[in-house]
Each structure stands twice: as C-alpha cells, then as structure tokens.
Enzyme design. Structure first.
Site, short mmCIF file in Angstrom:
data_model
loop_
_atom_site.label_atom_id
_atom_site.label_comp_id
_atom_site.label_asym_id
_atom_site.label_seq_id
_atom_site.Cartn_x
_atom_site.Cartn_y
_atom_site.Cartn_z
N PRO A 81 46.61 39.78 39.91
CA PRO A 81 45.35 40.26 40.50
C PRO A 81 44.16 39.91 39.62
O PRO A 81 44.21 40.05 38.40
CB PRO A 81 45.54 41.79 40.54
CG PRO A 81 46.95 42.05 40.21
CD PRO A 81 47.52 40.84 39.55
N GLU A 82 43.12 39.40 40.25
CA GLU A 82 41.88 39.10 39.55
C GLU A 82 40.83 40.14 39.97
O GLU A 82 41.15 41.10 40.65
CB GLU A 82 41.43 37.68 39.87
CG GLU A 82 42.46 36.62 39.49
CD GLU A 82 42.02 35.20 39.82
OE1 GLU A 82 40.80 34.93 39.79
OE2 GLU A 82 42.88 34.37 40.12
N LYS B 182 39.51 43.17 34.60
CA LYS B 182 40.65 43.10 35.51
C LYS B 182 41.45 44.40 35.50
O LYS B 182 42.60 44.42 35.94
CB LYS B 182 41.59 41.97 35.08
CG LYS B 182 41.10 40.57 35.37
CD LYS B 182 42.22 39.58 35.09
CE LYS B 182 41.66 38.19 34.87
NZ LYS B 182 42.69 37.21 34.52
N ARG C 54 47.88 25.15 33.25
CA ARG C 54 47.72 25.88 34.51
C ARG C 54 47.11 24.96 35.56
O ARG C 54 46.30 24.09 35.23
CB ARG C 54 46.84 27.11 34.29
CG ARG C 54 47.37 27.95 33.14
CD ARG C 54 46.65 29.24 33.04
NE ARG C 54 46.89 30.07 34.22
CZ ARG C 54 46.23 31.20 34.43
NH1 ARG C 54 45.32 31.61 33.60
NH2 ARG C 54 46.50 31.91 35.50
#
Ligand SMILES: [Zn+2]
Length: 270
Positions: free
Chosen positions: A2-3, A54, A260
């Site tokens: 989750p951001e 976050k 990434r």
C-alpha cells in the site's frame, strides 16, 4: 504494498468508526508487535485517525486527564490490514496479530506475512515521517526543487526516497512521471523549473484521483471494509508493458531501476 492513496483510504474509513470510542483492552497475539513503549490502553479514547506518510496514525487520549496522549503508527507493509468489526461481527482469527477491543466493536490487525509494524510515540513530532507529505499544502513546486537539490539520482529512485517525500512507491512513481511527461531515467537535478512544476502538479493530481477511487488493488490490498480499490482501471503505464501509451500510442516499456520495475513511455516521457 500500500502506498499513500491506499493508506489514506484506510485512515478515512476508520476515522468515523473509531473516533470517540473508548478502549477496553489491547491484546497482542504476535510477540513481534510487543514493545516496551506500548502504553496501558484501557480507558483511553480514540481522538483521531489519520495518515502519516505510508502509515496509519491513531491518537489515543490521556488516561482521564492524567498523563499524556499516545500516538500509534501502523505500517501495513505487504499484507497488513486494519479491519473494523462491530459488535457481533465475526472476528477473523486467521493471521490476527492484535485486537483493540473498543466499546461497540473491535479493531483487528490482520497480516498474513506478518511484516507490518506498530510503533508508539509520545508526540506528533516524534511520530512524523522524515520526508514531506506529497499532498502537504506547504510543499510547493519551488520547495520540491529545493528538496531535489543537486542530486545525481534518477528521478524515479528519488521519488521513492521516504526521507524526501513520504508515501510514494513503485506504482505511483511510474504513473506520476508518465503524467508529467518526464523520463524516469533523468537525473533529478536536471529538471528545470517548468518540469518541476509539471512533476508537482502531476503528483498531486494522480494521488488525489487515486484517493477518490480508494487506491489500487493488486495482489492483496483491501481497505478497512474489506473492499478493493478501483484505481487500477486508470493506470496509464504501471503493469502495462507492451501496451499502448494512452497519450501518444507508442509502446509502454518496462526497465529495472534499483532492482525494481519502472514502466514508462520512451516517446512522450523526455
Ligand atoms: Zn507516450
């Protein structure tokens, strides 16, 4: 993971359910969450629920006017969920790591991979993240430029630095750069004033729209009601390698940066 928009969604849904309720007990089932700073919670009221970077931030009152309030920051990491269960609702026991019993229901911290964390603080300053909030009214385009400084880092990696901006991750960094028409391969310090303004505007627009749609759901994010976000329908490049760029019809590419995936359009992101 989750951001910012997903965590904001959870905080907004929990706030009206939790604020004003009094804690009856806190039970921690996972030793990894036990901490010397955990206060005695019984008798304290929930004063506020918000987002801090976050993390979900829950404020508990002082005990009947004595002592001091406490701030709890919950980081959901990969699979953590904070679920409100009203009285009589079924309590999901699998992967339950902590339960806050409140008058009228329970707040459950459920987390299959057990990577989520709970940290306790004694002031809002102590609980604040190091980086600035991307949606803070104090963060202007000029301030963003000052934060960027003379860094040689590529702009994608820079956007992920939580000590600069708190709350962005892989999904929204790709989407923001696409919306701004900026190549993820550029050095952050090479952006001129006009580009910084575009980056600033795109960042706010993308994050606000994602919050309106309750975030993005991939493998495991669910909000506090167990529902899924719908922003994935609006993603322009993230997860769309080989797809068509919605702006210029070129082919979306994927490239590894700092191990990434970054998704971008090599034609309209300069
Ligand atoms: Zn394009």
């Amino acid at each position: 993971v989750p951001e910012l928009p997903e965590v904001e969604t959870v905080a907004r849904q929990l706030r009206p359910r939790l604020v004003g309720r009094t804690v009856r007990s806190l039970r921690i089932f996972d030793a990894r969450l036990r901490n010397a700073r955990t206060p005695r919670l019984a008798g304290r009221a929930v004063v506020d629920v918000s987002r801090s970077g976050k993390r979900v931030l829950i404020v508990f009152s002082a005990l009947r006017g004595r002592g001091r309030p406490h701030w709890l920051a919950v980081h959901l990491r990969m699979t953590g969920r904070l679920i409100w269960s009203s009285r009589g609702g079924t309590v999901e026991r699998d992967h339950l790591r902590a339960r806050f019993a409140l008058d009228g229901g329970s707040l459950l911290f459920v987390d299959t991979r057990r990577l989520g964390t709970m940290d306790w603080y004694r002031s809002p300053e102590e609980a604040a993240p190091r980086g600035m909030d991307p949606l803070s009214p104090v963060l202007t385009a000029r301030k963003l430029g000052r934060l960027a400084g003379r860094g040689r880092q590529n702009v994608k990696a820079w956007l992920l630095r939580q000590d600069r901006l708190a709350g962005l991750g892989n999904i929204y960094a790709s989407e923001i750069l696409h919306a701004a028409g900026i190549s993820p391969l550029r050095e952050i310090a090479s952006l001129d004033t006009v580009e910084l303004r575009r980056l600033h505007r795109s960042m706010r627009r993308i994050l606000r729209r994602a919050i309106e749609h309750c975030g993005t759901t991939f493998a495991s994010f669910q909000d506090a009601r167990g529902l899924e976000g719908s922003f994935q329908r609006f993603l322009a490049v993230y997860g769309r390698e080989g797809g068509v760029c919605p702006r210029c019809r070129s082919t979306v590419q994927r490239r590894l940066q700092q191990q990434r995936s970054t998704f971008y359009c090599p034609d309209c992101q300069r």
